[in-house]
Enzyme design. Structure first.
Site, PDB file in Angstrom:
ATOM      1  CB  SER A 158      -7.806 -14.867  11.169  1.00 50.12           C
ATOM      2  OG  SER A 158      -6.620 -15.654  11.581  1.00 50.12           O
ATOM      3  CE1 TYR A 182      -4.171 -10.981  10.909  1.00 46.32           C
ATOM      4  CE2 TYR A 182      -3.946 -13.048  12.000  1.00 46.32           C
ATOM      5  CZ  TYR A 182      -4.304 -12.278  10.897  1.00 46.32           C
ATOM      6  OH  TYR A 182      -5.027 -12.789   9.933  1.00 46.32           O
TER       7      TYR A 182
END
Length: 260
Positions: A145, A158
């Site tokens: 990501s 995250y």
């Protein structure tokens, strides 16, 4: 590498990006292993879509945080198809927490996210290593990501887990060659139900509009555009390994540090 008659394991493929990858690979003649953790109905619907292209589709439940599940998933693929050519480590999770709220995360949150987002891809790679090497042209794609590059996203935990996955991609690329290529893709804002549920409808729409406005291409990623990039890495990147490819319409070009 050609996809036709190859076999791909796509973790977390009962919906979203994983489902889009499975459908696109199947359209190009690739047999697919559809993995789910809890959404069996979604996984079987994706498998049915894939079979419409005349390929084999195997549905397997597995939690990538569990090593035994990872090994069983690979063994099921080999029992069904006799080979594994591609591994897409797509399964992931998060906890939505404002980055300024340091009290909003605890040690268990980090452990839970790392177990699936970072340790899971390692365990899947280890389980599939022998099969991927056997064909001499295997490929692993890790779904990272932009959060892992820029320290943004749904939470600090995250972002940290995806940053670790990007680093691990480079480490694995060194040791898996020459038989296996290992790359990471880094989507930015991805349109779809996952972010909509996490952010809420109003916040989702606001962020989507701002993302599109800020990106040079005036668009944001979708599961299908991410799948397209994965396809390109498979069939057009024979000398590409250890790379991290951003998919955000160029939005990262305008990023600046957040000031309080």
């Amino acid at each position: 590498m050609k996809l036709k008659d190859s076999v791909a394991i796509i973790t977390g493929s009962s919906s979203g990006i994983g489902a889009a990858i499975a459908r696109l690979f199947a359209e190009h003649g690739c047999h697919v292993v559809i993995n789910y953790s809890s959404n069996e109905a979604g996984a079987r619907a994706v498998a049915a879509d894939c079979e419409q292209f005349g390929v084999g589709a195997l549905v397997c439940q597995a939690n990538v945080a569990e090593d035994a599940d990872c090994r069983a998933l690979v063994e099921a693929a080999l029992a069904k198809f006799g080979r594994v050519d591609i591994l897409v480590n797509n399964a992931g999770t998060t906890k939505f927490c404002d980055h300024r709220n340091l009290e909003g995360l605890d040690m268990q949150d980090f452990l839970d996210l790392y177990a699936i987002n970072t340790v899971g891809p390692f365990q899947m790679t280890r389980a599939a290593e022998k099969a991927l090497r056997a064909n001499g042209s295997g490929h692993i794609i890790n779904m990272a990501s932009i959060a892992g590059l820029a320290g943004i996203g749904s939470s600090i935990a995250y972002a940290a887990s995806k940053g670790a996955l990007i680093t691990m991609t480079r480490s694995l690329a060194r040791v898996m060659g020459p038989e296996v290529r290992v790359n990471a893709v880094c989507p930015g804002f991805v349109q779809g139900e996952w972010l909509k549920q996490g952010l809420g409808e109003a916040n989702y729409q606001t962020r989507l509009e701002k993302t599109k406005a800020a990106a040079p291409l005036h668009d944001a990623a979708s599961p299908e555009t991410v799948a397209d990039v994965c396809l390109g890495l498979i069939i057009g990147g024979d000398l590409t390994t250890g790379e991290t490819l951003l998919i955000d319409g160029g939005a990262h070009l305008g990023m600046a540090p957040v000031r309080r």
